[in-house]
Design an enzyme around this catalytic site. Structure first.
Site, short mmCIF file in Angstrom:
data_model
loop_
_atom_site.label_atom_id
_atom_site.label_comp_id
_atom_site.label_asym_id
_atom_site.label_seq_id
_atom_site.Cartn_x
_atom_site.Cartn_y
_atom_site.Cartn_z
CD GLU A 194 2.02 -2.76 1.41
OE1 GLU A 194 2.48 -3.38 0.23
OE2 GLU A 194 2.67 -2.01 2.18
N GLY A 201 3.82 -1.96 -8.36
CA GLY A 201 4.62 -2.48 -9.63
C GLY A 201 4.59 -4.37 -9.44
CB ALA A 202 5.52 -6.35 -7.57
CG MET A 203 1.67 -7.12 -2.58
SD MET A 203 2.08 -5.24 -1.54
CE MET A 203 2.11 -6.64 -0.05
CD GLU A 204 5.76 -6.75 0.45
OE1 GLU A 204 5.87 -6.02 -1.14
OE2 GLU A 204 5.54 -5.70 1.28
CG ASN A 205 0.80 -10.20 -2.04
OD1 ASN A 205 -0.24 -10.12 -1.72
ND2 ASN A 205 0.79 -11.11 -3.01
CG HIS A 248 9.16 -6.71 -0.08
ND1 HIS A 248 9.22 -5.77 1.93
CD2 HIS A 248 8.57 -5.76 -0.49
CE1 HIS A 248 9.26 -4.64 1.49
NE2 HIS A 248 8.66 -4.05 -0.07
CG HIS A 277 11.20 -4.19 -3.87
ND1 HIS A 277 12.33 -2.91 -3.73
CD2 HIS A 277 10.09 -4.53 -3.41
CE1 HIS A 277 11.06 -1.99 -2.70
NE2 HIS A 277 10.00 -3.17 -3.05
CD GLU A 278 7.34 -6.74 -4.89
OE1 GLU A 278 7.25 -6.23 -3.50
OE2 GLU A 278 7.08 -5.23 -5.21
N1 0A1 Z 1 4.56 -3.36 -1.20
C1 0A1 Z 1 4.97 -3.42 -2.54
C2 0A1 Z 1 4.04 -2.18 -3.64
C3 0A1 Z 1 2.53 -1.93 -3.02
C4 0A1 Z 1 1.76 -1.03 -2.47
C5 0A1 Z 1 -0.01 -1.35 -2.10
C6 0A1 Z 1 -0.43 -2.00 -3.41
O1 0A1 Z 1 -1.59 -2.00 -3.16
C7 0A1 Z 1 -2.29 -0.71 -3.12
C8 0A1 Z 1 0.46 -3.02 -4.35
C9 0A1 Z 1 2.17 -2.66 -3.78
C10 0A1 Z 1 6.15 -3.05 -2.42
O2 0A1 Z 1 6.82 -2.70 -2.05
O3 0A1 Z 1 6.44 -3.38 -4.32
ZN ZN Z 2 8.24 -2.94 -1.34
#
Ligand code: 0A1
Ligand code: ZN
Length: 885
Positions: free
Chosen positions: A125, A265-269, A305, A301-302
């Site tokens: 993302e 912070g983190a990522m919701e893959n 998602h 949060h993650e």
């Molecule tokens: N979607 C994630 C936030 C996020 C956005 C961009 C990133 O890399 C550029 C990484 C994480 C969230 O809302 O937690």
């Molecule tokens: Zn988010």
């Protein structure tokens, strides 16, 4: 200098994709220096009519080979540009095979595939997937992924991707492989891959319909003992989402991987969340109560998602708040249910006011659903996230909890598996409730924080109360004129005993009587009349912070003290104290500006100190609430309230009021400090955390009397004797502001104790950067060369540079401009390594319009110096150029 102006992307230019991808198969041959990626795309023209060229996104890729339906393409068959690959006239359905080479170890941007402490991981993302292979890298192209990973078995025993593991085995040359298949169609930004030598904490969760889910948290070896709280948070979040929203997990496996280098912070893959390890790792000796709270929130949060973001995703990046505002709202609700709801609300409003209000009032102001961007990564903002969450919260206020739930149910039923818009979300809410939300939608399209001016009038003869509400919204970039908004404004009236007066609006039945009324403010100016009202003593406005607005109301210190003591709404009690203190502090600031150092200033209204004393004595209050209620508004908040910001006067005024309270209430403060010593073992639970918060808030007052050796001793003893990081950090935070030998001793001790723990050393860097002592910038500059610092590690950059530029207004805004020069120097060094992080840190320079002329010139000069750099990233270019305006 000539620069190619980066292109602006506009919401109105949205077109549906010309091709669909039915399935994708990916193969990775992992090597840190050069990784080969093979991709097999099953493509189909979307429209029936005339066929369009296929344009795939790509960035920093080496194209090794390309074939269409098994036929190798020559360079005449396609066009290769910097950021795209075009096949001019493909058939209507075909298979495209692409082979690319990428360089993970050299990827310092941390977008795409990179290596962090010998662990391969991805961040896709918003537009990172195009740095892995050529693709339709946009969220409205959803497809199913089958991913094969090959790597050295010894160095990378763990191989992970989204979905289910379908095959694994040995290969020649000490290598092995794993094949993952994700049955849920998803956009490319949710793709993830991880490979490394990782330890794991494993647990299970049974969903309410009986699905047995395997939960795993992967971390570097030796850190698995610090994952218990994250695991517990995950399980609580999974249960909560079932209970509150009826949403269950949908696979048999849920993996989390914590890495030490991460841009956010983190990522919701999908089924493979990747975390900044700051939001996973905790134990009492190394994590503060707010670290624990952060872990709980971010893990939830993650996880949330999975429904609000993954199963239902965004049509395009302008809709980012569709998933982010909604998911922040959901994590805030979750944390409110886990801890104290009023305290959570107070903390969220503090954050909103510290970050989002200034953003909304500055050159980077944009609507919750922006209309244009140069670099989408610059739009992961407080407005999209936190104001977006406020907008969702207002919908819940307007529709009621049950109505909101029905709207959510309809949203999920209608749009599961789709990529949709903010309008679709609001339409589901409206349709489920038969509600009219057209005017409400202005919250998505209009930037700026509305101002709401409130005045009340009591007619004793008629026994009626009239409330007049006037709204306006300041101009923001590209939006000089604003329309009136639909503002749900919660109000209450208190009688002489401090009890709520039951309010019935004119013309409504007796059954409509309530203590708190949510007024539907919709016009520029509007009057609300209440009948049968006994004489009120005080008016309570925007209870629970029902709308993210600035309220203007003429209230005396006595009225505010009365509300502080009696308001039935805890948020409003806190707010009354904040506004009371703000009035006193801004008055003192004006006096300092008129007459020098403020030593001969008018004394502060003693009613404030009395109100603080009353809070300290009130045994019925939650301790965490009391801690918030005695804390003065932050320097940032006060700055926002001034036309021309004077950081020195703000600092001086705030110190003076703290000293005044400390001096008058020393005995009381000491009593509370002693009464709240911890006994027994540590627990991060809300009750214990609240006790620590109150005790440390009290110590922060007492530390203002640091000329008294006894007080210094108290702070040092707390530092030395602490059995948890919250207390140790709180004391050290006070010590870094106190000039003397104890300061350095404590800092050295802290470093020696925790030198092997990167996350704790981040705290050490940050504390030194926020010190109010005059030599702070020199020390920060020195620390840039310390072995604990690295410009390639976002957590280090944020801890040292970010804490200074956005957490130390007094020293950052030094009149000689040294803070600004430092900031621009660091930006220019960081931009080639990690443009995303460089751009995110830039906002404070953009606030130049709010300062005196001397500072304005110096700030602008640094922005101009940044812009003069010929090889600037799009990220930094966008922020710097918009900041200059
Ligand atoms: N979607 C994630 C936030 C996020 C956005 C961009 C990133 O890399 C550029 C990484 C994480 C969230 O809302 O937690
Ligand atoms: Zn988010």
């Amino acid at each position: 200098m000539t620069r190619q102006e980066p292109k602006t992307v506009r919401r109105e230019d949205y077109r549906p994709p010309a091709y669909r991808i039915e399935t994708v198969e990916l193969e990775f041959d992992l090597e840190p220096e050069t990784t080969r990626v093979r991709s097999r795309l099953d493509l189909r023209a979307a429209g029936a009519g005339s066929r369009e060229p296929l344009v795939l996104d790509g960035e920093s890729l080496e194209l090794l080979s390309l074939s269409l339906d098994g036929r190798k393409l020559g360079s005449d068959d396609y066009a290769l540009e910097d950021d795209k690959l075009t096949i001019p006239a493909p058939p209507s359905a075909f298979v495209l095979e692409i082979e690319t080479a990428i360089h993970p170890a050299a990827n310092t941007q941390l977008s795409g595939l990179y290596v962090s402490n010998d662990v391969f991981c991805t961040q896709c993302e918003a537009e990172g997937f195009r740095r892995i292979t050529y693709f339709l890298d946009r969220p409205d192209v959803m497809t199913t992924y089958r991913t094969t990973i090959r790597a050295d078995r010894r160095k990378y025993p763990v191989l992970l991707s989204n979905g289910n593991l379908v095959e694994e085995g040995e290969l020649d040359g000490g290598r092995h492989f794993a094949v993952w298949h994700d049955p849920f169609p998803k956009p490319s930004y949710l793709f993830a891959l991880v490979a490394g030598d990782l330890a794991c904490n494993e647990d299970r969760f049974t969903t309410r319909s009986g699905r047995d889910v395997r939960l795993r948290i992967f971390v570097e070896h030796g850190k698995e003992g610090r994952t218990a709280y994250a695991m517990d948070s995950l399980k609580r979040a999974m249960r909560w989402d079932e209970e509150r929203f009826g949403l269950e997990y949908d696979l048999d496996l849920f993996n989390i991987v914590a890495v030490s280098d991460f841009n956010m912070g983190a990522m919701e893959n999908k089924s493979l969340n990747v975390f900044n390890d700051k939001y996973i790792l905790a134990d009492p000796a190394t994590a503060t109560d707010s670290d624990y709270a952060g872990i709980e929130t971010v893990v939830a949060h993650e996880y949330f998602h999975n429904w609000t973001g993954n199963r239902i995703t965004c049509r395009d990046w302008f809709q980012l708040s569709l998933k982010e505002g909604l998911t922040v709202f959901r994590d805030q609700e979750f944390s409110s249910d886990m801890r104290s709801r009023p305290v959570k609300r107070i903390q969220d409003v503090r954050t909103l006011r510290a970050h989002q209000f200034p953003e909304d009032a500055g050159p980077l102001a944009h609507p919750v659903r922006p209309d244009s961007y140069i670099e989408i990564n610059n739009f992961y903002t407080a407005t999209v996230y936190e104001k977006g969450a406020e907008v969702i919260g207002m919908l819940q206020t307007v529709l009621g909890r049950d109505g909101f739930r029905e709207g959510m149910d309809l949203y999920v039923e209608r749009h599961d598996g789709q990529a949709v818009t903010c309008d679709d979300f609001v339409a589901a809410m409206a349709d489920a409730n038969g509600a009219e939300l057209e005017q409400f939608k202005l919250w998505y399209s209009q930037a700026g924080t509305p101002e709401v001016e409130v005045s009340g009038q009591y007619d004793a003869d008629a026994g009626a109360y009239e409330l007049t509400v006037a709204q306006s919204c300041p101009p923001t970039p590209g939006q000089p004129e604003k329309k009136p908004m639909h503002i749900p404004l919660a109000v209450g009236l208190l009688d002489g005993q401090g009890r709520d007066i039951r309010l019935r609006p004119e013309g409504e039945p007796e059954s409509a009587v309530a203590a708190t009324r949510v007024l539907p403010v919709r016009l520029p100016r509007q009057t609300f009349r209440f009948e049968n009202v006994p004489e009120p003593r005080a008016l309570s406005v925007n209870r629970g912070f029902s709308a993210p607005v600035n309220v203007k109301i003429a209230q005396s210190g006595a009225e505010r003290a009365f509300l502080m003591a009696h308001d039935s709404d805890p948020f409003a009690r806190w707010e009354a104290g904040q506004q009371f203190a703000t009035d006193l502090l801004l008055r003192r600031v004006a006096e300092i500006q008129r007459g020098g150092n403020g030593s001969g200033a008018t004394p502060f209204d003693p009613a404030f100190t009395e109100a603080v004393a009353r809070i300290l004595r009130d045994e019925t209050l939650e301790k965490a609430f009391a801690a918030e209620a005695i804390a003065l508004p932050g320097e940032d908040y006060l700055a926002e309230r001034m036309t021309v910001i004077d950081v020195e006067a703000i600092h001086a005024a705030r110190e003076a009021l703290r000293r005044e309270v400390a001096r008058s209430l020393e005995g009381e403060l000491m009593r509370v400090y002693e009464a709240n010593r911890g006994q027994g073992g540590f627990s991060p639970d809300a009750a214990q955390a609240g006790r620590r918060a109150l005790r440390n808030a009290v110590l922060a007052y007492l530390a203002r009397l640091a000329d008294e050796p006894e007080i210094r001793r108290l702070v040092i003893e707390q530092y030395r004797g602490a059995d948890n990081m919250t207390d140790r950090m709180a004391a050290l935070r006070l010590l870094v502001d106190i000039d003397g030998p104890e300061r350095q001793e404590a800092l050295d001790d802290f470093y020696e104790r925790f030198r092997d723990n990167a996350l704790v050393i981040d705290k050490w860097l940050a504390l030194q950067a926020v010190s109010s002592l005059p030599n702070t910038l020199a020390r920060v500059t020195e620390l840039l060369r310390h072995p604990a610092f690295s410009l390639e590690k976002p957590n280090k950059v944020r801890a040292l540079i970010g804490s200074f530029t956005s957490g130390n207004p007094l020293r950052y805004h030094a009149a000689d401009g040294s803070g600004y020069t430092f900031h621009a120097d660091r930006t220019l060094e960081l931009d080639p390594l990690n443009p995303q992080v460089a751009a995110r840190l830039l906002a404070p320079l953009g606030r130049w319009r709010r300062f005196d002329e001397g500072r304005q010139e110096k700030m602008k000069a640094q922005l101009e110096r940044i812009l003069a750099q010929p090889k600037l990233s799009r990220d930094v270019y966008e922020i710097a150029s918009k900041s200059l305006g």
